[in-house]
Scaffold this motif. Structure first.
Motif, PDB file in Angstrom:
ATOM      1  N   GLY A   1       7.789  21.082 -24.964  1.00 14.44           N
ATOM      2  CA  GLY A   1       8.143  21.101 -23.517  1.00 14.44           C
ATOM      3  C   GLY A   1       6.348  20.230 -22.276  1.00 14.44           C
ATOM      4  O   GLY A   1       6.565  19.827 -21.409  1.00 14.44           O
ATOM      5  N   ALA A   2       5.563  21.011 -22.776  1.00 13.11           N
ATOM      6  CA  ALA A   2       4.327  21.003 -22.276  1.00 13.11           C
ATOM      7  C   ALA A   2       3.844  19.411 -22.809  1.00 13.11           C
ATOM      8  O   ALA A   2       2.999  19.198 -22.169  1.00 13.11           O
ATOM      9  N   ALA A   3       4.226  18.877 -23.784  1.00 12.41           N
ATOM     10  CA  ALA A   3       3.965  17.158 -24.318  1.00 12.41           C
ATOM     11  C   ALA A   3       4.476  16.785 -23.383  1.00 12.41           C
ATOM     12  O   ALA A   3       4.374  15.179 -22.729  1.00 12.41           O
ATOM     13  N   ARG A   4       6.064  16.694 -23.063  1.00  9.10           N
ATOM     14  CA  ARG A   4       6.423  16.282 -22.232  1.00  9.10           C
ATOM     15  C   ARG A   4       5.879  17.085 -20.800  1.00  9.10           C
ATOM     16  O   ARG A   4       5.624  14.688 -19.827  1.00  9.10           O
ATOM     17  N   ALA A   5       5.857  17.600 -20.312  1.00 12.17           N
ATOM     18  CA  ALA A   5       4.961  17.424 -19.487  1.00 12.17           C
ATOM     19  C   ALA A   5       3.422  16.611 -19.215  1.00 12.17           C
ATOM     20  O   ALA A   5       3.192  15.814 -17.945  1.00 12.17           O
ATOM     21  N   ILE A   6       2.653  16.523 -20.240  1.00 11.74           N
ATOM     22  CA  ILE A   6       1.336  15.833 -19.962  1.00 11.74           C
ATOM     23  C   ILE A   6       2.385  13.949 -20.133  1.00 11.74           C
ATOM     24  O   ILE A   6       1.045  13.281 -20.153  1.00 11.74           O
ATOM     25  N   ARG A   7       3.056  13.062 -20.736  1.00  7.11           N
ATOM     26  CA  ARG A   7       3.443  12.258 -20.354  1.00  7.11           C
ATOM     27  C   ARG A   7       4.000  12.043 -19.776  1.00  7.11           C
ATOM     28  O   ARG A   7       3.933  10.915 -19.160  1.00  7.11           O
ATOM     29  N   ARG A   8       4.475  12.999 -18.623  1.00  8.05           N
ATOM     30  CA  ARG A   8       5.070  12.554 -17.512  1.00  8.05           C
ATOM     31  C   ARG A   8       4.020  12.383 -16.382  1.00  8.05           C
ATOM     32  O   ARG A   8       3.473  11.420 -15.809  1.00  8.05           O
ATOM     33  N   PHE A   9       2.346  13.270 -16.688  1.00  7.94           N
ATOM     34  CA  PHE A   9       1.554  13.383 -15.995  1.00  7.94           C
ATOM     35  C   PHE A   9       0.734  12.131 -16.216  1.00  7.94           C
ATOM     36  O   PHE A   9       0.136  11.657 -15.069  1.00  7.94           O
ATOM     37  N   ALA A  10       1.065  11.676 -17.018  1.00  8.06           N
ATOM     38  CA  ALA A  10      -0.972  10.737 -17.595  1.00  8.06           C
ATOM     39  C   ALA A  10       0.513   8.828 -17.061  1.00  8.06           C
ATOM     40  O   ALA A  10       0.328   8.108 -17.025  1.00  8.06           O
ATOM     41  N   GLY A  11       2.146   9.208 -17.146  1.00 12.87           N
ATOM     42  CA  GLY A  11       2.833   8.247 -16.418  1.00 12.87           C
ATOM     43  C   GLY A  11       2.906   6.830 -17.926  1.00 12.87           C
ATOM     44  O   GLY A  11       3.344   5.415 -16.956  1.00 12.87           O
ATOM     45  N   THR A  12       1.852   6.719 -18.766  1.00  8.83           N
ATOM     46  CA  THR A  12       1.540   4.931 -19.714  1.00  8.83           C
ATOM     47  C   THR A  12       2.700   6.419 -21.144  1.00  8.83           C
ATOM     48  O   THR A  12       1.592   5.094 -20.765  1.00  8.83           O
ATOM     49  N   GLY A  13       3.350   6.464 -20.887  1.00 13.58           N
ATOM     50  CA  GLY A  13       3.590   7.249 -22.204  1.00 13.58           C
ATOM     51  C   GLY A  13       2.765   7.839 -22.854  1.00 13.58           C
ATOM     52  O   GLY A  13       3.230   8.136 -24.611  1.00 13.58           O
ATOM     53  N   GLY A  14       1.588   8.456 -22.356  1.00 12.74           N
ATOM     54  CA  GLY A  14       1.278   9.420 -22.862  1.00 12.74           C
ATOM     55  C   GLY A  14      -0.126   9.441 -22.270  1.00 12.74           C
ATOM     56  O   GLY A  14      -0.488   8.956 -21.968  1.00 12.74           O
ATOM     57  N   ALA A  15      -1.245  10.267 -22.724  1.00 10.28           N
ATOM     58  CA  ALA A  15      -2.441  10.450 -22.754  1.00 10.28           C
ATOM     59  C   ALA A  15      -3.241   9.178 -23.509  1.00 10.28           C
ATOM     60  O   ALA A  15      -2.780   8.892 -24.482  1.00 10.28           O
ATOM     61  N   ASP A  16      -4.426   8.808 -22.604  1.00  6.95           N
ATOM     62  CA  ASP A  16      -4.807   7.910 -23.723  1.00  6.95           C
ATOM     63  C   ASP A  16      -6.044   8.218 -24.277  1.00  6.95           C
ATOM     64  O   ASP A  16      -6.400   7.884 -25.459  1.00  6.95           O
ATOM     65  N   LEU A  17      -6.583   9.037 -24.538  1.00  5.30           N
ATOM     66  CA  LEU A  17      -7.198  10.355 -24.575  1.00  5.30           C
ATOM     67  C   LEU A  17      -6.984  12.001 -25.353  1.00  5.30           C
ATOM     68  O   LEU A  17      -6.557  12.404 -23.646  1.00  5.30           O
ATOM     69  N   VAL A  18      -7.242  12.428 -26.274  1.00  3.61           N
ATOM     70  CA  VAL A  18      -6.984  14.363 -26.843  1.00  3.61           C
ATOM     71  C   VAL A  18      -8.043  14.495 -26.996  1.00  3.61           C
ATOM     72  O   VAL A  18      -8.347  14.016 -28.360  1.00  3.61           O
ATOM     73  N   LEU A  19      -8.855  14.991 -26.648  1.00  6.84           N
ATOM     74  CA  LEU A  19     -10.454  16.474 -27.379  1.00  6.84           C
ATOM     75  C   LEU A  19      -9.340  17.331 -27.523  1.00  6.84           C
ATOM     76  O   LEU A  19      -9.296  18.342 -26.840  1.00  6.84           O
ATOM     77  N   ASP A  20      -9.366  17.672 -28.980  1.00  9.17           N
ATOM     78  CA  ASP A  20      -8.851  19.243 -29.825  1.00  9.17           C
ATOM     79  C   ASP A  20     -10.075  19.950 -29.951  1.00  9.17           C
ATOM     80  O   ASP A  20     -10.460  19.350 -30.531  1.00  9.17           O
ATOM     81  N   THR A  21     -10.043  20.602 -29.375  1.00 12.74           N
ATOM     82  CA  THR A  21     -11.533  22.044 -29.358  1.00 12.74           C
ATOM     83  C   THR A  21     -10.764  22.937 -30.811  1.00 12.74           C
ATOM     84  O   THR A  21     -11.381  23.844 -31.089  1.00 12.74           O
ATOM     85  N   VAL A  22      -9.436  22.818 -31.329  1.00 16.13           N
ATOM     86  CA  VAL A  22      -8.610  23.881 -31.932  1.00 16.13           C
ATOM     87  C   VAL A  22      -8.256  23.249 -33.250  1.00 16.13           C
ATOM     88  O   VAL A  22      -9.548  24.244 -33.650  1.00 16.13           O
ATOM     89  N   GLY A  23      -8.325  22.361 -33.509  1.00 16.12           N
ATOM     90  CA  GLY A  23      -8.644  21.759 -34.558  1.00 16.12           C
ATOM     91  C   GLY A  23      -7.674  22.226 -35.988  1.00 16.12           C
ATOM     92  O   GLY A  23      -7.144  21.409 -36.778  1.00 16.12           O
ATOM     93  N   ASP A  24      -6.225  22.942 -35.357  1.00 14.16           N
ATOM     94  CA  ASP A  24      -5.184  23.406 -35.980  1.00 14.16           C
ATOM     95  C   ASP A  24      -3.968  22.574 -36.331  1.00 14.16           C
ATOM     96  O   ASP A  24      -4.569  21.580 -35.889  1.00 14.16           O
ATOM     97  N   GLY A  25      -3.146  22.984 -37.594  1.00 16.47           N
ATOM     98  CA  GLY A  25      -2.054  21.986 -37.173  1.00 16.47           C
ATOM     99  C   GLY A  25      -1.686  21.672 -36.120  1.00 16.47           C
ATOM    100  O   GLY A  25      -0.587  20.901 -35.866  1.00 16.47           O
ATOM    101  N   GLN A  26      -0.810  22.575 -36.007  1.00 13.39           N
ATOM    102  CA  GLN A  26      -0.216  22.515 -34.559  1.00 13.39           C
ATOM    103  C   GLN A  26      -1.264  22.252 -33.382  1.00 13.39           C
ATOM    104  O   GLN A  26       0.141  21.333 -32.904  1.00 13.39           O
ATOM    105  N   SER A  27      -2.003  22.192 -33.249  1.00 17.81           N
ATOM    106  CA  SER A  27      -2.854  21.506 -31.597  1.00 17.81           C
ATOM    107  C   SER A  27      -3.102  20.514 -32.553  1.00 17.81           C
ATOM    108  O   SER A  27      -2.604  19.314 -31.334  1.00 17.81           O
ATOM    109  N   LEU A  28      -3.109  19.645 -33.944  1.00 13.64           N
ATOM    110  CA  LEU A  28      -2.800  18.240 -33.653  1.00 13.64           C
ATOM    111  C   LEU A  28      -1.938  17.774 -34.057  1.00 13.64           C
ATOM    112  O   LEU A  28      -1.620  16.516 -33.371  1.00 13.64           O
TER     113      LEU A  28
END
Length: 340
Positions: free
Chosen positions: A220-247
């Motif tokens: 659900g969170a990924a869908r919300a981000i794609r709707r927010f970006a309006g272009t099929g998803g964000a141009d850039l993701v900065l991951d400060t967690v770095g584990d399998g779930q976050s990637l």
């Protein structure tokens, strides 16, 4: 002088040590403030320290200080100057350094790890590591600029964030909240945040995120981000967690052809969903540490009021409270004030 010293066999102690002497290329600082980083807590928890670390050790690498003595070979710095210290000390001579990638130098030292750090009343540091601290900046807020802000600044430079219209920051610790501020201060028009902590959603929006989503429902969170970006998803993701779930979440929230830059370093290995990464044409890069010019840049942004490091601060603690700061975490970036 009083200092907070750590050794694996005895833990963290408040001890009396001789005031260090500045070598010819060094200055001696009175430490005005020193931030408590997650990597300090990792060492105290028993995780593997950087190569070259020797114990007992005075931790602390986010140092704001005032010069009280200057080595014989130092030019351009004077007693009384207010400064910050870039903690990463590259060799300057290897092929990596000559390529302009000194933050990746395999021979670099680090103040607070491979040499004594700032959880003390005084510290000696190489003059080449100094950055001028504007007089109007609170030393506690300024101290965290050298890592909590400089690390995501380096990552955003590596990811060419100035070319992104939409960005997502995963994680709402010090690095994540600093990254939100830096993205808003730059050319990125729309910034979102994702957190595993419900409490992180409010602080992310306070830092400037227009949308904050909880990773308790990753799809659900990924869908919300794609709707927010309006272009099929964000141009850039900065991951400060770095584990399998976050990637995995980053790839779901990223547009085809987008970029994910990872600064989080989990203790174990992470499986990479390679087929998704390849089919979507994603650029996935890692970013480590910072260069001195990254500190210079974030200091300018703070001096101009375009970022607010004070908003990230947690507890302000005396040296005697250092063990508490290293064993527990507040809602912000804790800072030790050794002159208290």
């Amino acid at each position: 002088m009083r200092a907070l010293q750590y050794a694996p066999d005895r833990g963290t102690d408040l001890v009396d040590l001789p005031v260090p002497e500045a070598a010819a290329n060094e200055v001696l600082l009175q430490v005005d403030a020193c931030g408590v980083c997650g990597s300090d807590r990792q060492i105290v928890r028993g995780e593997t320290p950087p190569f070259g670390t020797q114990f007992p050790l005075v931790l602390g690498h986010e140092v704001a200080g005032t010069i009280v003595a200057v080595g014989d070979a130092v030019d351009g710095w004077n007693v009384g100057d207010a400064v910050l210290v870039h903690p990463f000390c590259p060799c300057g001579n290897c092929a990596v350094c000559r390529r302009g990638e000194s933050h990746l130098c395999t021979q670099q030292g680090c103040i607070g790890f491979t040499r004594q750090g700032g959880f003390a009343e005084y510290v000696a540091v190489p003059a080449d590591q100094l950055v001028r601290r504007p007089a109007h900046l609170d030393p506690a807020a300024a101290a965290i600029l050298v890592d909590a802000y400089a690390t995501p600044q380096r990552a955003l430079v590596a990811a060419h964030a100035d070319k992104a219209a939409t960005a997502l920051v995963i994680g709402t610790g010090g690095l994540g909240l600093a990254a939100i501020q830096l993205l808003k201060a730059g050319a990125v028009a729309r910034v979102a945040s994702a957190s595993r902590r419900e409490a992180g959603l409010d602080v992310a929006q306070s830092a400037g995120a227009e949308v904050a989503v909880a990773l308790t429902d990753a799809r659900g969170a990924a869908r919300a981000i794609r709707r927010f970006a309006g272009t099929g998803g964000a141009d850039l993701v900065l991951d400060t967690v770095g584990d399998g779930q976050s990637l995995g979440f980053a790839l779901d929230a990223l547009r085809p052809g987008g970029t994910v830059v990872i600064v989080g370093m989990p203790a174990g290995d992470v499986a990479v969903p390679m087929a998704r990464l390849v089919r979507r044409g994603v650029r996935c890069i890692g970013s480590y540490g910072s260069q001195r010019n990254d500190v210079v840049e974030v200091v300018k942004l703070a001096a101009d009021g375009r970022i607010d490091p004070a908003a990230l601060l947690g507890r302000r603690l005396a040296l005697a409270d250092g063990p508490l700061a290293l064993a527990t975490q507040s809602g912000g970036r804790d800072v030790i004030l050794p002159q208290r």
